[in-house]
Design a protein around this motif. Structure first.
Motif, PDB file in Angstrom:
ATOM      1  N   ALA A 145      -4.585   4.815   0.876  1.00 32.35           N
ATOM      2  CA  ALA A 145      -3.434   4.768   1.788  1.00 32.35           C
ATOM      3  C   ALA A 145      -2.129   4.763   1.018  1.00 32.35           C
ATOM      4  O   ALA A 145      -1.167   5.456   1.382  1.00 32.35           O
ATOM      5  CB  ALA A 145      -3.530   3.532   2.681  1.00 32.35           C
ATOM      6  N   ILE A 146      -2.086   3.999  -0.063  1.00 32.90           N
ATOM      7  CA  ILE A 146      -0.859   3.921  -0.859  1.00 32.90           C
ATOM      8  C   ILE A 146      -0.542   5.261  -1.509  1.00 32.90           C
ATOM      9  O   ILE A 146       0.620   5.683  -1.586  1.00 32.90           O
ATOM     10  CB  ILE A 146      -0.999   2.828  -1.933  1.00 32.90           C
ATOM     11  N   GLN A 147      -1.576   5.965  -1.971  1.00 34.66           N
ATOM     12  CA  GLN A 147      -1.369   7.233  -2.663  1.00 34.66           C
ATOM     13  C   GLN A 147      -1.029   8.381  -1.719  1.00 34.66           C
ATOM     14  O   GLN A 147      -0.221   9.256  -2.050  1.00 34.66           O
ATOM     15  CB  GLN A 147      -2.618   7.598  -3.474  1.00 34.66           C
ATOM     16  N   GLN A 148      -1.631   8.379  -0.528  1.00 31.87           N
ATOM     17  CA  GLN A 148      -1.522   9.535   0.352  1.00 31.87           C
ATOM     18  C   GLN A 148      -0.404   9.429   1.380  1.00 31.87           C
ATOM     19  O   GLN A 148       0.016  10.435   1.942  1.00 31.87           O
ATOM     20  CB  GLN A 148      -2.857   9.743   1.089  1.00 31.87           C
ATOM     21  N   ILE A 192      -3.479   4.960   7.496  1.00 27.09           N
ATOM     22  CA  ILE A 192      -4.184   6.253   7.432  1.00 27.09           C
ATOM     23  C   ILE A 192      -4.311   6.877   8.813  1.00 27.09           C
ATOM     24  O   ILE A 192      -3.991   8.057   9.019  1.00 27.09           O
ATOM     25  CB  ILE A 192      -5.571   6.072   6.779  1.00 27.09           C
ATOM     26  N   PHE A 193      -4.757   6.098   9.790  1.00 27.07           N
ATOM     27  CA  PHE A 193      -4.962   6.662  11.123  1.00 27.07           C
ATOM     28  C   PHE A 193      -3.655   6.850  11.886  1.00 27.07           C
ATOM     29  O   PHE A 193      -3.601   7.648  12.819  1.00 27.07           O
ATOM     30  CB  PHE A 193      -5.944   5.796  11.915  1.00 27.07           C
ATOM     31  N   MET A 194      -2.617   6.135  11.486  1.00 26.71           N
ATOM     32  CA  MET A 194      -1.306   6.405  12.064  1.00 26.71           C
ATOM     33  C   MET A 194      -0.774   7.762  11.607  1.00 26.71           C
ATOM     34  O   MET A 194      -0.074   8.455  12.345  1.00 26.71           O
ATOM     35  CB  MET A 194      -0.311   5.310  11.665  1.00 26.71           C
ATOM     36  N   LEU A 252     -14.416  -6.185  11.643  1.00 27.48           N
ATOM     37  CA  LEU A 252     -13.477  -6.748  12.615  1.00 27.48           C
ATOM     38  C   LEU A 252     -12.065  -6.239  12.333  1.00 27.48           C
ATOM     39  O   LEU A 252     -11.350  -5.801  13.248  1.00 27.48           O
ATOM     40  CB  LEU A 252     -13.511  -8.270  12.544  1.00 27.48           C
ATOM     41  N   ILE A 253     -11.659  -6.274  11.064  1.00 30.42           N
ATOM     42  CA  ILE A 253     -10.335  -5.794  10.680  1.00 30.42           C
ATOM     43  C   ILE A 253     -10.217  -4.293  10.935  1.00 30.42           C
ATOM     44  O   ILE A 253      -9.184  -3.808  11.415  1.00 30.42           O
ATOM     45  CB  ILE A 253     -10.057  -6.130   9.202  1.00 30.42           C
ATOM     46  N   PHE A 254     -11.283  -3.547  10.635  1.00 28.62           N
ATOM     47  CA  PHE A 254     -11.266  -2.102  10.893  1.00 28.62           C
ATOM     48  C   PHE A 254     -11.058  -1.821  12.382  1.00 28.62           C
ATOM     49  O   PHE A 254     -10.252  -0.958  12.747  1.00 28.62           O
ATOM     50  CB  PHE A 254     -12.580  -1.475  10.431  1.00 28.62           C
ATOM     51  N   ALA A 255     -11.789  -2.539  13.226  1.00 32.00           N
ATOM     52  CA  ALA A 255     -11.672  -2.305  14.669  1.00 32.00           C
ATOM     53  C   ALA A 255     -10.263  -2.613  15.160  1.00 32.00           C
ATOM     54  O   ALA A 255      -9.701  -1.864  15.970  1.00 32.00           O
ATOM     55  CB  ALA A 255     -12.706  -3.158  15.418  1.00 32.00           C
ATOM     56  N   PHE A 256      -9.672  -3.705  14.676  1.00 33.83           N
ATOM     57  CA  PHE A 256      -8.294  -4.045  15.035  1.00 33.83           C
ATOM     58  C   PHE A 256      -7.346  -2.928  14.615  1.00 33.83           C
ATOM     59  O   PHE A 256      -6.525  -2.444  15.411  1.00 33.83           O
ATOM     60  CB  PHE A 256      -7.878  -5.350  14.344  1.00 33.83           C
ATOM     61  N   ALA A 257      -7.424  -2.535  13.335  1.00 35.80           N
ATOM     62  CA  ALA A 257      -6.495  -1.538  12.802  1.00 35.80           C
ATOM     63  C   ALA A 257      -6.683  -0.180  13.474  1.00 35.80           C
ATOM     64  O   ALA A 257      -5.708   0.512  13.783  1.00 35.80           O
ATOM     65  CB  ALA A 257      -6.696  -1.419  11.289  1.00 35.80           C
TER      66      ALA A 257
END
Length: 406
Positions: free
Chosen positions: A41-44, A104-106, A384-389
């Motif tokens: 995410a930081i790189q892309q 990433i998904f944003m 859980l964090i993945f589902a939230f994000a």
């Protein structure tokens, strides 16, 4: 993720090397994958630091406060400070992973969200193939450790976390009966996920799934239809049949273990809860001895006698965080969770616009954590964090146009 939990430590065979024990004991393969996502995410993504600065002040203060409390207890309080410090780093990675998934998904404007769940299911079922291979290979091995020796699993009960995620991901495909191959895929994966819980004798995951379905049905009308009810009952029946047909390698496995654990231990709450009552009482006593900042992370087995030197958490996330961070740290942590749920509630139009898999993962893992280690194990925390994000990064549904005056 489940495959990485096997491959990275190369969790095969009877010889447990120091590297293998360290990697699987702390579920470090999960942390490696989470860190890779954060780095990607930081790189892309353009100006990720600027996006992170958009966090509200309450989130920034809450996260910094928790880090400071964790550092203080690790250095000055913890009996085993290295475990506490490792756990702090793991939480930092969890947070970075969540930001990474969100960013990433944003940035991805057009994505087939079902493809994401297909990818997760592919990883899960690749792991199941590996599991089947190991089980078949060791059916006649009287020395095999069936409780703690399954590939990638420090304890067989952690298969329940995979079952919960697999079932939730399967619901992404139930609203496409006109596409028979996709619909059958959802039915098949749901049945296998439930069979995994039943075969492993993990009653907690079944309770979590049905509790999450009951709660989620309040917000998702798709879960209140007779069509879904039939799909659910059929997948449960097929799951029971599959589990019943499989070889049961140990008395702690199978449908019989689930029924027996209820029928044989119904006379006292402590027996019915598999000793949780005593652990919870012992944990409360220790919390009251250090109520402000707690003892540090991963110290439960060293300070609570009822842990019997083996259990690493009290099987209740409220007591777990009160013990490790005290009322101050736990209060901050619970407040941040509440604010995150509230933000998701508003973002998704009171949960009506959230995807079924995301809602089911969030609700099932949070419910599961009331009587198990779902907010202790890195895999379930990561999911859980993945589902939230993933839910927060979904495109916002346009508000309906106001009706014209008549």
């Amino acid at each position: 993720m489940p495959v990485a939990m096997v491959v990275i430590p190369w969790d095969f065979g009877a010889v447990i090397t120091i590297y293998r024990a360290f990697m699987r004991g702390l579920s470090l393969p999960i942390m490696i994958l989470e860190m890779l996502v954060a780095i990607l995410a930081i790189q892309q993504i353009a100006h990720p630091a600027q996006k992170l600065r958009n966090l509200t002040l309450k989130y920034k203060l809450g996260i910094v406060s928790l880090v400071l409390i964790a550092l203080y207890t690790s250095i000055f309080v913890a009996i085993e400070p290295y475990l506490s410090i490792i756990s702090l780093y793991m939480w930092i990675i969890h947070i970075l992973f969540g930001f990474g998934v969100f960013l990433i998904f944003m940035e991805v404007n057009a994505i087939d969200r079902r493809m994401v769940w297909k990818t997760i299911l592919l990883g899960l079922f690749t792991y199941i193939v590996i599991l089947i291979f190991v089980v078949v290979q060791n059916l006649d091995n009287v020395n095999f450790d069936w409780i703690g020796g399954l590939p990638g699993m420090p304890n067989v009960r952690q298969l329940g976390y995979l079952s919960v995620v697999g079932f939730a991901a399967s619901t992404a495909f139930i609203d496409q009966p006109h596409r028979s191959s996709v619909y059958i895929l959802g039915f098949f994966t749901a049945s296998i996920s439930l069979a995994l819980a039943i075969w492993s004798g993990t009653r907690g995951s079944l309770i979590a799934v049905f509790a999450a379905l009951s709660l989620s049905a309040l917000f998702k009308k798709e879960l209140r239809t007779s069509h879904f009810g039939g799909w659910l009952m059929a997948s449960l029946i097929v799951g029971i049949a599959i589990a019943w047909a499989l070889a049961i390698p140990h008395e702690a496995f199978g449908f019989g273990r689930i029924i027996g654990s209820i029928h044989e231990n119904y006379d006292t709450v402590n027996k019915l809860s598999s000793g949780r009552g005593e652990m919870w009482a012992g944990t409360i006593n220790k919390i009251l001895e250090r109520p402000i900042f707690g003892y540090g992370e991963r110290q439960f087995q060293f300070i609570v006698p009822e842990a019997q030197g083996g259990f690493k958490q009290p099987h209740n996330f409220i007591l777990q965080y009160l013990l490790q961070w005290g009322f101050v740290g736990a209060g901050i942590f619970f407040y941040l969770i509440f604010q995150s749920i509230l933000h998701l509630y508003r973002k998704t139009n009171r949960f009506f616009d959230i995807g079924q898999p995301e809602l089911l993962i969030i609700s099932s893992i949070l419910f599961y954590s009331l009587y198990d280690g779902a907010l202790f194990a890195p895999y379930s925390i990561a999911m859980l964090i993945f589902a939230f994000a993933f839910a927060l990064a979904a495109p916002t549904q346009p508000a309906p146009a106001p009706a014209a005056d008549r």
